[in-house]
Design a protein around this motif. Structure first.
Motif, PDB file in Angstrom:
ATOM      1  N   LEU A 193       9.256  -1.046   4.959  1.00  9.06           N
ATOM      2  CA  LEU A 193       8.908  -2.275   5.673  1.00  9.06           C
ATOM      3  C   LEU A 193       8.836  -3.451   4.698  1.00  9.06           C
ATOM      4  O   LEU A 193       9.293  -4.557   5.010  1.00  9.06           O
ATOM      5  CB  LEU A 193       7.566  -2.100   6.394  1.00  9.06           C
ATOM      6  CG  LEU A 193       7.066  -3.321   7.171  1.00  9.06           C
ATOM      7  CD1 LEU A 193       8.035  -3.706   8.280  1.00  9.06           C
ATOM      8  CD2 LEU A 193       5.681  -3.054   7.765  1.00  9.06           C
ATOM      9  N   GLY A 194       8.284  -3.201   3.497  1.00  6.67           N
ATOM     10  CA  GLY A 194       8.215  -4.239   2.476  1.00  6.67           C
ATOM     11  C   GLY A 194       9.600  -4.756   2.098  1.00  6.67           C
ATOM     12  O   GLY A 194       9.800  -5.966   1.945  1.00  6.67           O
ATOM     13  N   LYS A 195      10.551  -3.831   1.972  1.00 10.82           N
ATOM     14  CA  LYS A 195      11.930  -4.223   1.640  1.00 10.82           C
ATOM     15  C   LYS A 195      12.533  -5.067   2.760  1.00 10.82           C
ATOM     16  O   LYS A 195      13.222  -6.069   2.508  1.00 10.82           O
ATOM     17  CB  LYS A 195      12.779  -2.976   1.399  1.00 10.82           C
ATOM     18  CG  LYS A 195      12.490  -2.291   0.067  1.00 10.82           C
ATOM     19  CD  LYS A 195      13.301  -1.008  -0.073  1.00 10.82           C
ATOM     20  CE  LYS A 195      12.949  -0.288  -1.378  1.00 10.82           C
ATOM     21  NZ  LYS A 195      13.576   1.051  -1.461  1.00 10.82           N
ATOM     22  N   GLU A 233       2.579   8.146   8.402  1.00  8.82           N
ATOM     23  CA  GLU A 233       3.572   9.097   8.911  1.00  8.82           C
ATOM     24  C   GLU A 233       3.399   9.308  10.419  1.00  8.82           C
ATOM     25  O   GLU A 233       4.312   9.787  11.095  1.00  8.82           O
ATOM     26  CB  GLU A 233       3.453  10.439   8.166  1.00  8.82           C
ATOM     27  CG  GLU A 233       2.069  11.037   8.219  1.00  8.82           C
ATOM     28  CD  GLU A 233       1.862  12.113   7.172  1.00  8.82           C
ATOM     29  OE1 GLU A 233       0.794  12.720   7.188  1.00  8.82           O
ATOM     30  OE2 GLU A 233       2.759  12.356   6.345  1.00  8.82           O
ATOM     31  N   ASN A 234       2.212   8.942  10.948  1.00  8.92           N
ATOM     32  CA  ASN A 234       2.003   8.982  12.394  1.00  8.92           C
ATOM     33  C   ASN A 234       2.529   7.674  12.992  1.00  8.92           C
ATOM     34  O   ASN A 234       2.166   6.588  12.549  1.00  8.92           O
ATOM     35  CB  ASN A 234       0.502   9.150  12.683  1.00  8.92           C
ATOM     36  CG  ASN A 234       0.201   9.136  14.164  1.00  8.92           C
ATOM     37  OD1 ASN A 234       0.163   8.078  14.780  1.00  8.92           O
ATOM     38  ND2 ASN A 234      -0.006  10.301  14.731  1.00  8.92           N
ATOM     39  N   PRO A 268      10.860   5.867  -2.357  1.00  7.37           N
ATOM     40  CA  PRO A 268      11.832   5.251  -1.441  1.00  7.37           C
ATOM     41  C   PRO A 268      11.621   5.603   0.026  1.00  7.37           C
ATOM     42  O   PRO A 268      12.116   4.911   0.905  1.00  7.37           O
ATOM     43  CB  PRO A 268      13.182   5.801  -1.945  1.00  7.37           C
ATOM     44  CG  PRO A 268      12.840   7.084  -2.633  1.00  7.37           C
ATOM     45  CD  PRO A 268      11.481   6.881  -3.231  1.00  7.37           C
ATOM     46  N   GLU A 269      10.872   6.694   0.300  1.00  7.33           N
ATOM     47  CA  GLU A 269      10.711   7.138   1.679  1.00  7.33           C
ATOM     48  C   GLU A 269       9.392   6.704   2.315  1.00  7.33           C
ATOM     49  O   GLU A 269       9.146   6.992   3.486  1.00  7.33           O
ATOM     50  CB  GLU A 269      10.845   8.669   1.762  1.00  7.33           C
ATOM     51  CG  GLU A 269      12.237   9.180   1.422  1.00  7.33           C
ATOM     52  CD  GLU A 269      13.325   8.514   2.275  1.00  7.33           C
ATOM     53  OE1 GLU A 269      13.162   8.426   3.505  1.00  7.33           O
ATOM     54  OE2 GLU A 269      14.337   8.067   1.697  1.00  7.33           O
ATOM     55  N   TYR A 270       8.521   6.055   1.573  1.00  8.57           N
ATOM     56  CA  TYR A 270       7.278   5.565   2.181  1.00  8.57           C
ATOM     57  C   TYR A 270       7.619   4.493   3.224  1.00  8.57           C
ATOM     58  O   TYR A 270       8.394   3.570   2.947  1.00  8.57           O
ATOM     59  CB  TYR A 270       6.348   4.961   1.131  1.00  8.57           C
ATOM     60  CG  TYR A 270       5.552   5.948   0.327  1.00  8.57           C
ATOM     61  CD1 TYR A 270       5.694   7.336   0.498  1.00  8.57           C
ATOM     62  CD2 TYR A 270       4.629   5.515  -0.623  1.00  8.57           C
ATOM     63  CE1 TYR A 270       4.955   8.233  -0.247  1.00  8.57           C
ATOM     64  CE2 TYR A 270       3.880   6.412  -1.375  1.00  8.57           C
ATOM     65  CZ  TYR A 270       4.047   7.768  -1.190  1.00  8.57           C
ATOM     66  OH  TYR A 270       3.308   8.654  -1.926  1.00  8.57           O
ATOM     67  N   GLY A 304       0.794  -1.225   0.000  1.00  8.41           N
ATOM     68  CA  GLY A 304       0.000   0.000   0.000  1.00  8.41           C
ATOM     69  C   GLY A 304       0.822   1.268   0.000  1.00  8.41           C
ATOM     70  O   GLY A 304       2.027   1.259  -0.275  1.00  8.41           O
ATOM     71  N   SER A 305       0.168   2.369   0.345  1.00 12.52           N
ATOM     72  CA  SER A 305       0.776   3.689   0.235  1.00 12.52           C
ATOM     73  C   SER A 305       1.143   4.241   1.615  1.00 12.52           C
ATOM     74  O   SER A 305       1.047   3.538   2.619  1.00 12.52           O
ATOM     75  CB  SER A 305      -0.206   4.623  -0.481  1.00 12.52           C
ATOM     76  OG  SER A 305       0.388   5.875  -0.733  1.00 12.52           O
TER      77      SER A 305
END
Length: 781
Positions: free
Chosen positions: A474-476, A435-436, A467-469, A410-411
C-alpha cells in the motif's frame, strides 16, 4: 502595560484548557481572549508584564488533568486590540498542528454523580466532563468541537446548554456532554430478536439488567467507548468455554474487568505502580501476577498472569455496581477480525455469539481497542498501545525538529502507522494483523482518517523491506500515485531506532548496540532474521552477530506447529542421528517419528517453503515443544513461549550454578559472529532422558539464553565502543529474559535502553521506520 500573543501547543483542546485560561486571566485582571485553532490554543492578553508572567506561570502549574503543554511562546501583539474584558472566542479553522486527546476514563466527580440519586446524571451511562470521556473514538475533524464529533446528532437541552456555556462549570465546552433528556441512550436487545420486558428481571433499567444476565451465565455484547465487547462471568467455566467456542478464540487469554481494585486483589498481586496504572485516566489492561482466588481455568490457560482493567466508562460502572466478581470483557469480533463498532454489524456478526446486546445510539467514529501494559522492575512496558494512549504525540529527540512530513506504514502484524512532523510522532492506535481482509480495510480507513484529521501531506513514505507485507504494498501504491519518495527500512533496524527514539537518543549520537529478537523480519538478500546484534544509529547499521539460521519448515506453519521448529533445530545441530541412537525413548522423539520426516527433509534440502531464519522466537517454540509444551499446535504466535515463561522454576533461575544453565557456543563466520544452540540441545536432551521437571528445564533455557546474550555483548564490547544497549523485538516482552539480561548488563556498567512508550513488538515498528527515513533524508540533504 503589555499586550502579548501567546501560542500554546500540545494536548490543549477538549480538556478544559480555555476555561482554565479564562479563570486565571480574570484572577489577574487581564483583558483579551482565548480560542482554539489548528495549532492549539491562541491567547491574546493585555495587562502588566508582572501579571502576565504570573498568569502564565500558574497556567503551567494548574494545567487541567488531561492537558499537556509541549510548547508555550510569547510575542508582542502588534494588531488592533479591542478587548476591555477577557472572553473565550470562537474556534478558528486553519492548518492543523494541534494534538488529539486520547479517550479518558471517567473522572471521580462524574463517577460520584452517576451514583447520586439527587444528581441529574444519576445512572446516566454517558456522563462526562472536560476531565474525562470520549475523544479519539468520536472525532471526525479538528478543531475538537461538537459539530466535528458524533455528538453533533444530539441537541443539548437547556440544562446541559447552561453548563456547557458556564465558564465556571466543569462541563464548560465539554463536547460530548449530554444527559437523560438530550444525550445518547442505551437499550437491551435479545440476540434471538424476541422482546425484552422489565418483568423478566429485577432491574433498575436496561443497563442494570446486564449485571443480572451476567450473573445468570449469559453472554452479553456491550457497546462501549471505542468498540463492542463480549462479556460473561469470569468465574463460570461453562460460560467461558461457551464464549470461546462461539467466538472461535480457543486459547488466547481473555481480558477481565472488576468493579474495583479490592476485587482484583483477591485474584492477583497489585503493587503501587500497577494500581497507579489501573486507576489512571488511560485505564489500560494491566498484566498482573495471579494468586489467591481462581477465575475459570480457561480464562488464561498456560499463563501465570491475568489481564485486569477497571471500569473506565459510566456504563461499565453501572453494570458492575452489584458484581462482586470479575467479568470477561473481550473484543466483540470473530477471531482475528477487527472489533465491531456498529449496531447492525454487531447484530449480524455477533448474533451467534452473544445471547443479549446492550446497544447505544452514539456512533463510534474510530475503533479503539483496550491498551495492554505490564510493569517490569519499576518501568511500564506497553504491549498494545491504543485506548487512553493513542494518538498522543511522542516528542522526538533533538535533531528531528525540522523534518518534513513523513508517513511510516508499519508492519504486517500488530500494525500501527506513524505520522511524523515538526519533531513529533503521532502513532495510530493498535490496528491488528493485516493478513485479515477486514483488518486491512480498517487499516486503510484509519490511515485516511488520520491524514485528513491532521492535514498530513507526506513528502516521504517509509515501509518495511518485506515485499509481501500489505502495508508495504500500500505504501508503494501511495508513493507512486503521489509521486513521492519511498524508503524501504530493514525490520530490526526499525525496532532498534524506535527504542532509541523513545529513550531520547539524539539524531547525531554515535552508534549503539541494538539487540533485536523476534519471530522474524526481512533481512538482506531475501533472508529472514530474528536474532540480531546490530551496531546502529538512526541512519545505518552493521550486523555484528546473529543466531544460527534454521529452516522454518512449512514457513508460516512453523509459527503454529512448534514441533516443526524442534525437528529443524535438531537436524541443524546434527543431533537427529543421536536421537535415533540414544534418545529413542523420549516422548519428543516418538512424536516426531510419527511425522512425515522424509517429506520434510525433501522440502528443506530443496529449499521449498522452508526459509532459513535466525529467529529466537522460533527457538523458544522449539524448546517449548521439546519439553512438552504446546508441542503439536498453537492458536496464536508465541503461545508456547509464553506458557514456558509461566512455568519457570524461580529457585533454579536465581541459582548461579553452571549446571543450572544451558550453554550456547559462538563461532565467527563470514565476518559475523554466530550463536549456535547445539550445546543447549545436547544438554536439554540429556535432561529429558533424566526426566528433569519442565519448570527447571524452562529456567535453564531462560538463564542460558540470557547469559549467552550478555556474553556476546561482552565480546562485541572488546571490538567496538559500546556504552549503551537497546533491547527490542517481541521476544523481549518475556519478563524473565528482559530482567535477566538487563540486570547482567547493568552490572557490566552498560546503560540499557528498553521500551515503555511503544511496544517492543511490531506495534512500535512504525516509529522506528519514520525516524530512520527522517535521518536518511537529513543526511541526503
Amino acid at each position: 502595560m503589555a499586550t502579548e500573543e501567546i501560542r500554546v501547543c500540545g494536548i490543549v483542546q477538549g480538556v478544559g484548557f480555555r476555561p482554565t485560561v479564562y479563570r486565571l486571566a480574570k484572577t489577574y485582571g487581564l483583558c483579551g481572549d482565548v480560542c482554539n485553532d489548528g495549532e492549539g490554543v491562541l491567547i491574546r492578553v493585555s495587562g502588566s508584564e508582572e501579571a502576565i508572567t504570573e498568569f502564565l506561570a500558574r497556567l503551567q502549574t494548574e494545567c487541567p488533568p488531561l492537558a499537556r503543554i509541549n510548547q508555550l511562546t510569547r510575542t508582542t501583539y502588534e494588531g488592533e486590540f479591542k478587548f476591555d474584558d477577557f472572553v473565550i472566542s470562537t474556534s478558528v479553522n486553519n492548518t492543523i498542528k494541534t494534538e488529539i486527546t486520547p479517550d479518558a476514563a471517567i473522572c471521580p466527580q462524574c463517577q460520584q454523580e452517576i451514583f447520586d440519586p439527587f444528581s441529574r446524571f444519576y445512572r446516566y451511562p454517558f456522563t462526562n466532563c472536560t476531565h474525562c470521556g470520549p475523544r479519539l473514538s468520536i472525532i471526525r475533524a479538528i478543531p475538537y468541537d461538537r459539530c466535528n464529533t458524533s455528538m453533533s446528532a444530539f441537541v443539548m437541552c437547556s440544562e446541559c446548554g447552561k453548563e456547557y456555556h458556564d465558564v465556571e462549570n466543569r462541563r464548560f465546552h465539554a463536547q460530548p456532554v449530554g444527559c437523560h433528556v438530550c444525550g445518547p441512550a442505551a437499550w437491551l436487545e435479545r440476540a434471538d430478536g424476541k422482546s425484552v420486558t422489565a418483568s423478566m428481571f429485577s432491574m433498575l433499567d436496561d443497563v442494570d439488567a446486564v449485571c443480572t444476565l451476567l450473573q445468570k451465565g449469559e453472554i452479553v455484547a456491550i457497546k462501549g467507548l471505542g468498540g463492542i465487547h463480549l462479556a460473561c462471568d469470569a468465574t463460570q467455566e461453562t460460560v467461558v468455554q461457551k464464549l470461546r467456542q462461539r467466538k472461535k478464540r480457543y486459547h488466547k487469554p481473555f481480558a477481565l474487568m472488576a468493579r474495583n481494585v479490592e476485587i482484583i486483589e483477591q485474584y492477583c498481586i497489585v503493587n503501587a505502580k500497577e494500581k497507579e496504572l489501573l486507576t489512571s485516566s488511560a485505564a489500560p489492561i494491566v498484566l498482573l501476577q495471579a494468586i489467591g482466588k481462581k477465575v475459570a481455568p480457561s480464562i488464561a490457560s498456560g499463563q501465570s498472569t491475568l489481564g485486569f482493567m477497571l471500569p473506565y466508562t459510566p456504563l461499565h460502572h453501572l453494570i458492575l455496581r452489584r458484581m462482586n466478581r470479575p467479568i470477561v470483557l473481550t473484543s466483540g469480533n470473530l477471531a482475528d477480525e477487527p472489533q465491531c463498532i456498529d449496531n447492525d454489524e454487531a447484530r449480524e456478526k455477533l448474533g451467534t455469539i452473544a445471547d443479549y446486546f446492550l446497544f447505544h445510539n452514539r456512533e463510534i467514529i474510530n475503533r479503539v481497542d483496550d491498551s495492554v501494559v505490564r510493569v517490569v522492575g519499576d518501568k511500564v512496558q506497553t504491549i498494545r498501545r491504543a485506548r487512553g494512549y493513542a494518538p498522543a504525540a511522542i516528542s522526538l529527540p533533538s535533531g528531528f525538529d525540522n523534518v518534513p512530513q513523513i508517513l511510516a506504514m508499519g508492519s504486517e502484524l500488530k500494525n500501527t502507522f506513524c505520522l511524523l512532523r515538526e519533531g513529533k510522532a503521532i502513532l495510530s492506535q493498535h490496528l491488528g494483523d493485516l493478513e485479515n481482509a477486514a483488518a486491512f480495510n480498517a487499516y486503510q480507513e484509519n490511515l485516511n482518517l488520520y491524514l485528513n484529521l491532521f492535514e498530513h501531506q507526506p513528502e516521504i513514505i517509509a515501509i518495511d523491506k518485506h515485499p509481501e507485507y500489505l502495508s508495504s504494498k500500500l505504501g508503494k501504491e501511495l508513493a507512486d500515485t503521489n509521486k513521492i519518495k519511498i524508503y524501504p527500512i530493514q525490520h530490526h533496524h526499525a525496532h532498534i531506532a524506535a527504542c532509541m527514539a523513545e529513550n531520547g537518543i539524539p539524531l547525531d549520537s554515535p552508534p549503539i548496540l541494538g539487540i533485536a529478537l523476534d519471530g522474524l523480519g526481512y533481512g538482506h538478500n531475501g533472508t529472514l532474521w530474528g536474532g540480531e546484534f546490530l551496531l546502529a544509529d538512526y541512519r545505518k547499521f552493521q550486523r555484528l552477530a546473529t543466531f544460527k539460521s534454521v529452516a522454518m519448515i512449512g514457513a508460516k506453519q512453523a509459527i503454529y506447529q512448534p514441533w516443526r521448529n524442534t525437528y529443524a533445530q535438531l537436524v541443524a545441530a546434527n543431533l537427529w542421528d543421536d536421537c535415533e541412537q540414544k534418545y529413542t525413548d523420549l516422548e519428543i522423539f516418538k512424536f516426531l517419528k510419527n511425522k512425515p520426516l522424509k517429506l520434510l527433509n525433501q522440502l528443506t534440502e530443496k529449499g521449498i517453503n522452508s526459509p532459513p531464519a535466525s529467529s529466537v522466537g522460533r527457538l523458544f517454540d522449539a524448546v517449548a515443544a521439546a519439553i512438552g509444551i504446546y508441542r503439536d499446535e498453537c492458536s496464536y504466535e508465541g503461545q508456547a513461549a509464553i506458557a514456558m515463561e509461566a512455568i519457570v522454576d524461580v529457585s533454579s533461575l536465581n541459582n548461579d550454578k553452571e549446571t543450572l544453565i544451558y550453554p550456547f557456543s559462538f563461532s565467527f563466520l563470514d565476518s559475523i559472529y554466530c550463536i549456535d544452540p547445539r550445546p543447549m540441545w545436547q544438554a536439554l536432551l540429556n535432561d529429558l532422558q533424566q526426566q528433569i521437571p519442565q519448570s527447571i528445564m524452562a529456567a535453564k533455557f531462560h538463564k542460558g539464553l540470557a547469559n549467552t546474550i550478555v556474553g556476546m555483548v561482552k565480546h562485541l564490547s572488546q571490538e567496538n565502543l559500546i556504552s549503551q544497549v537497546a533491547l527490542t523485538g517481541g521476544v523481549f516482552q518475556n519478563r524473565i529474559l528482559l530482567e535477566q539480561v538487563t540486570k547482567e548488563l547493568q552490572i557490566l556498567g552498560i546503560k540499557v535502553l528498553t521500551h515503555s512508550l511503544v511496544p517492543a513488538n511490531d506495534g512500535g515498528l512504525s516509529l522506528g521506520q519514520a525516524v530512520i527515513a527522517a535521518a536518511q533524508l537529513i543526511h541526503e540533504s
